[in-house]
Each structure stands twice: as structure tokens, then as C-alpha cells.
Motif scaffolding. Structure first.
Motif, PDB file in Angstrom:
ATOM      1  N   ASP A   1     -16.066 -35.786  61.582  1.00  0.00           N
ATOM      2  CA  ASP A   1     -17.439 -35.348  61.687  1.00  0.00           C
ATOM      3  C   ASP A   1     -17.788 -33.769  61.207  1.00  0.00           C
ATOM      4  OD1 ASP A   1     -16.456 -33.987  63.800  1.00  0.00           O
ATOM      5  OD2 ASP A   1     -17.746 -34.520  65.324  1.00  0.00           O
ATOM      6  N   SER A   2     -16.580 -33.401  60.570  1.00  0.00           N
ATOM      7  CA  SER A   2     -16.853 -31.754  59.957  1.00  0.00           C
ATOM      8  C   SER A   2     -16.693 -30.858  61.015  1.00  0.00           C
ATOM      9  CB  SER A   2     -18.194 -31.649  59.432  1.00  0.00           C
ATOM     10  OG  SER A   2     -18.491 -32.481  58.410  1.00  0.00           O
ATOM     11  N   PHE A   3     -16.097 -31.070  62.228  1.00  0.00           N
ATOM     12  CA  PHE A   3     -15.908 -30.203  63.451  1.00  0.00           C
ATOM     13  C   PHE A   3     -14.760 -29.347  62.897  1.00  0.00           C
ATOM     14  CE2 PHE A   3     -13.468 -29.209  67.285  1.00  0.00           C
ATOM     15  CZ  PHE A   3     -14.445 -28.568  67.816  1.00  0.00           C
TER      16      PHE A   3
ATOM     17  N   GLU B   1      11.237 -29.344  69.033  1.00  0.00           N
ATOM     18  CA  GLU B   1      10.898 -30.663  69.989  1.00  0.00           C
ATOM     19  C   GLU B   1       9.587 -31.532  69.031  1.00  0.00           C
ATOM     20  OE1 GLU B   1      10.359 -27.501  71.237  1.00  0.00           O
ATOM     21  OE2 GLU B   1      12.021 -27.587  72.915  1.00  0.00           O
ATOM     22  N   VAL B   2       9.887 -32.595  69.099  1.00  0.00           N
ATOM     23  CA  VAL B   2       9.043 -33.516  68.514  1.00  0.00           C
ATOM     24  C   VAL B   2       7.686 -33.879  69.614  1.00  0.00           C
ATOM     25  CG1 VAL B   2      10.592 -34.905  67.297  1.00  0.00           C
ATOM     26  CG2 VAL B   2       9.948 -35.628  69.476  1.00  0.00           C
ATOM     27  N   LEU B   3       6.471 -34.202  68.815  1.00  0.00           N
ATOM     28  CA  LEU B   3       5.329 -34.409  69.438  1.00  0.00           C
ATOM     29  C   LEU B   3       5.156 -35.852  69.777  1.00  0.00           C
ATOM     30  CD1 LEU B   3       2.481 -32.647  67.529  1.00  0.00           C
ATOM     31  CD2 LEU B   3       3.761 -31.871  69.562  1.00  0.00           C
ATOM     32  N   LEU B   4       5.031 -36.285  71.053  1.00  0.00           N
ATOM     33  CA  LEU B   4       4.756 -37.592  71.659  1.00  0.00           C
ATOM     34  C   LEU B   4       3.439 -37.926  71.704  1.00  0.00           C
ATOM     35  CD1 LEU B   4       7.383 -37.480  74.438  1.00  0.00           C
ATOM     36  CD2 LEU B   4       7.751 -38.247  72.207  1.00  0.00           C
ATOM     37  N   GLN B   5       3.033 -39.273  71.754  1.00  0.00           N
ATOM     38  CA  GLN B   5       1.741 -39.633  71.815  1.00  0.00           C
ATOM     39  C   GLN B   5       0.787 -39.168  72.890  1.00  0.00           C
ATOM     40  OE1 GLN B   5       0.549 -43.462  70.342  1.00  0.00           O
ATOM     41  NE2 GLN B   5      -0.849 -43.894  72.129  1.00  0.00           N
ATOM     42  N   GLN B   6       1.688 -38.605  74.155  1.00  0.00           N
ATOM     43  CA  GLN B   6       0.969 -38.276  75.213  1.00  0.00           C
ATOM     44  C   GLN B   6       0.806 -36.654  75.167  1.00  0.00           C
ATOM     45  OE1 GLN B   6       4.033 -38.991  78.351  1.00  0.00           O
ATOM     46  NE2 GLN B   6       5.305 -37.386  77.790  1.00  0.00           N
ATOM     47  N   SER B   7       1.218 -36.046  74.008  1.00  0.00           N
ATOM     48  CA  SER B   7       1.235 -34.493  73.836  1.00  0.00           C
ATOM     49  C   SER B   7      -0.327 -34.064  73.760  1.00  0.00           C
ATOM     50  CB  SER B   7       2.164 -34.262  72.659  1.00  0.00           C
ATOM     51  OG  SER B   7       3.429 -34.359  72.896  1.00  0.00           O
ATOM     52  N   THR B   8      -0.640 -32.898  74.304  1.00  0.00           N
ATOM     53  CA  THR B   8      -1.912 -32.321  74.094  1.00  0.00           C
ATOM     54  C   THR B   8      -1.850 -30.905  73.788  1.00  0.00           C
ATOM     55  OG1 THR B   8      -1.741 -31.766  76.353  1.00  0.00           O
ATOM     56  CG2 THR B   8      -2.905 -33.923  75.793  1.00  0.00           C
ATOM     57  N   LEU B   9      -2.898 -30.203  73.444  1.00  0.00           N
ATOM     58  CA  LEU B   9      -2.943 -29.141  73.095  1.00  0.00           C
ATOM     59  C   LEU B   9      -4.328 -28.300  73.063  1.00  0.00           C
ATOM     60  CD1 LEU B   9      -1.768 -26.610  71.043  1.00  0.00           C
ATOM     61  CD2 LEU B   9      -2.768 -27.694  69.171  1.00  0.00           C
ATOM     62  N   GLN B  10      -4.345 -27.394  73.832  1.00  0.00           N
ATOM     63  CA  GLN B  10      -6.012 -26.815  74.020  1.00  0.00           C
ATOM     64  C   GLN B  10      -6.381 -26.040  72.860  1.00  0.00           C
ATOM     65  OE1 GLN B  10      -6.142 -24.116  77.224  1.00  0.00           O
ATOM     66  NE2 GLN B  10      -8.634 -24.465  77.667  1.00  0.00           N
ATOM     67  N   VAL B  11      -7.665 -26.342  72.484  1.00  0.00           N
ATOM     68  CA  VAL B  11      -8.214 -25.476  71.043  1.00  0.00           C
ATOM     69  C   VAL B  11      -9.628 -25.400  71.364  1.00  0.00           C
ATOM     70  CG1 VAL B  11      -6.720 -26.801  69.664  1.00  0.00           C
ATOM     71  CG2 VAL B  11      -8.968 -27.862  70.278  1.00  0.00           C
ATOM     72  N   MET B  12     -10.074 -24.417  70.499  1.00  0.00           N
ATOM     73  CA  MET B  12     -11.762 -24.247  70.474  1.00  0.00           C
ATOM     74  C   MET B  12     -11.880 -24.404  68.895  1.00  0.00           C
ATOM     75  SD  MET B  12     -13.208 -20.102  70.737  1.00  0.00           S
ATOM     76  CE  MET B  12     -12.744 -20.060  72.194  1.00  0.00           C
ATOM     77  N   GLY B  13     -13.241 -24.845  68.925  1.00  0.00           N
ATOM     78  CA  GLY B  13     -13.675 -25.481  67.531  1.00  0.00           C
ATOM     79  C   GLY B  13     -15.257 -25.579  67.656  1.00  0.00           C
ATOM     80  N   LYS B  14     -16.003 -25.685  66.457  1.00  0.00           N
ATOM     81  CA  LYS B  14     -17.476 -25.887  66.512  1.00  0.00           C
ATOM     82  C   LYS B  14     -17.842 -26.659  65.470  1.00  0.00           C
ATOM     83  CE  LYS B  14     -19.995 -22.085  64.942  1.00  0.00           C
ATOM     84  NZ  LYS B  14     -20.693 -22.541  64.188  1.00  0.00           N
ATOM     85  N   MET B  15     -18.966 -27.153  65.482  1.00  0.00           N
ATOM     86  CA  MET B  15     -19.679 -27.818  64.438  1.00  0.00           C
ATOM     87  C   MET B  15     -20.196 -26.848  63.537  1.00  0.00           C
ATOM     88  SD  MET B  15     -19.288 -31.141  64.633  1.00  0.00           S
ATOM     89  CE  MET B  15     -20.516 -31.715  63.721  1.00  0.00           C
ATOM     90  N   PRO B  16     -20.487 -27.037  62.223  1.00  0.00           N
ATOM     91  CA  PRO B  16     -20.868 -26.435  61.193  1.00  0.00           C
ATOM     92  C   PRO B  16     -22.461 -25.996  61.508  1.00  0.00           C
ATOM     93  CG  PRO B  16     -20.099 -28.150  60.053  1.00  0.00           C
ATOM     94  CD  PRO B  16     -19.902 -28.378  61.586  1.00  0.00           C
ATOM     95  N   GLY B  17     -22.809 -24.752  60.902  1.00  0.00           N
ATOM     96  CA  GLY B  17     -23.982 -24.163  61.542  1.00  0.00           C
ATOM     97  C   GLY B  17     -24.099 -23.318  62.526  1.00  0.00           C
ATOM     98  N   ASN B  18     -25.118 -23.124  63.212  1.00  0.00           N
ATOM     99  CA  ASN B  18     -25.490 -22.230  64.372  1.00  0.00           C
ATOM    100  C   ASN B  18     -25.241 -22.964  65.531  1.00  0.00           C
ATOM    101  OD1 ASN B  18     -25.839 -19.822  65.830  1.00  0.00           O
ATOM    102  ND2 ASN B  18     -28.036 -19.937  65.576  1.00  0.00           N
ATOM    103  N   THR B  19     -24.153 -23.417  66.050  1.00  0.00           N
ATOM    104  CA  THR B  19     -23.553 -24.167  67.266  1.00  0.00           C
ATOM    105  C   THR B  19     -22.713 -23.263  67.831  1.00  0.00           C
ATOM    106  OG1 THR B  19     -21.969 -25.300  65.897  1.00  0.00           O
ATOM    107  CG2 THR B  19     -23.876 -26.472  65.859  1.00  0.00           C
ATOM    108  N   PRO B  20     -22.938 -23.637  69.184  1.00  0.00           N
ATOM    109  CA  PRO B  20     -22.014 -22.772  70.196  1.00  0.00           C
ATOM    110  C   PRO B  20     -20.221 -23.305  70.168  1.00  0.00           C
ATOM    111  CG  PRO B  20     -23.143 -24.284  71.337  1.00  0.00           C
ATOM    112  CD  PRO B  20     -23.942 -24.411  69.853  1.00  0.00           C
TER     113      PRO B  20
END
Length: 155
Positions: free
Chosen positions: A87-89, A110-129
Motif C-alpha cells: 500500500d506504499s507504506f 541467526e536465522v529469522l523464524l516465522q515467529q520473529s518480530t521487529l519494531q519499526v517506524m514508518g508512514k504513508m506518503p504525503g502529510n501523514t503522521p
């Protein structure tokens, strides 16, 4: 129908209901076991991911050995370029390290597993928080095959 027949019919209904509950419990246990097995699958290039409502793919960019013909994902795959969303995120920052990773290593990582998680920050294009969330792996990207198929030939 006399009362003896009604009692037998009632007892049969109670027995059927109990058997149904037992069958549901076995099915739930089996589903939980399958999910636990899926969570331990090694992640590969093209794995399906999500961050909140944003769906996408994990791109393994490093030159690493393959699993089922696809590059194997490791904890080293944590740059913004490793993640594409449908969705262009757009990710703007990775806020930590991968969690719940495997103890198996590929090229010392170490390999990633399907249960692995990662904290991130992102935004949609344009003037979005910006949004902060957790990347979860929905599907490891592995090709699902039966463990083994045995054929018996008659002689």
C-alpha cells in the motif's frame, strides 16, 4: 414412546454432545501444534509480512545460502530496504533488533523464524503522521510440502 425409550434417546444425545466436545478439543490442540510448527519455520526471501494493517514482503538482500532455492533471512536483514509494502507504506526507521530468532546460524548469523518480530517506524506518503509498530511475519515464504509420502506397491 415410553419413558425408558426417551431416557435412552436423551442419554444418546448427551453422549453425542460429549463426543463432539472431545473432538473439538482434539482439533483445537492439533491446530495449536500446527501453528507452533509454523512459527519455527525458517524465513526466506519473499516472506509475507505485516505492520499493523500494512501488508508486504521481506526482501533478503544479502548473499547468503538458500533454503528451498530462496535466500535465507537472517537478523542482518533489518534495513529499510529489506521491506516493501503493497500500500506504499514506507519505513523511516528500524527501532530495534529482531526478536524471537532461531538459534540456527547461516554464515555465523541467526536465522529469522516465522515467529520473529521487529519494531519499526514508518508512514504513508504525503502529510501523514508516522506510525510505530511491530513487523510480524505472516508466512515464512517456504514452499509447503508434505513431510513424506510413502507408496506401497503390491507384488
Amino acid at each position: 414412546m415410553d419413558s425408558s425409550e426417551r431416557n435412552q434417546e436423551f442419554d444418546a444425545l448427551i453422549q453425542a454432545k460429549q463426543e463432539w466436545r472431545e473432538m473439538e478439543a482434539v482439533q483445537k490442540e492439533r491446530e495449536e501444534e500446527e501453528q507452533a510448527q509454523d512459527n519455527r519455520l525458517v524465513v526466506v526471501h519473499g516472506a509475507k509480512i505485516k505492520m499493523d494493517t500494512h501488508l508486504g514482503e521481506l526482501q533478503v538482500l544479502l548473499d547468503v545460502p538458500t533454503t528451498q532455492g530462496k535466500r535465507t533471512a537472517t537478523v542482518a536483514e533489518h534495513s529499510i530496504a529489506n521491506f516493501t509494502f503493497d500500500d506504499s507504506f514506507q519505513l523511516i526507521a528500524v527501532l530495534g533488533e529482531w526478536k524471537d530468532v532461531g538459534n540456527y546460524k547461516v554464515q555465523g548469523t541467526e536465522v529469522l523464524l516465522q515467529q520473529s518480530t521487529l519494531q519499526v517506524m514508518g508512514k504513508m506518503p504525503g502529510n501523514t503522521p508516522p506510525e510505530v509498530g511491530i513487523i510480524e511475519i505472516l508466512d515464512s515464504g517456504q514452499i509447503h510440502r508434505p513431510g513424506s509420502i510413502c507408496a506401497v506397491l503390491g507384488g
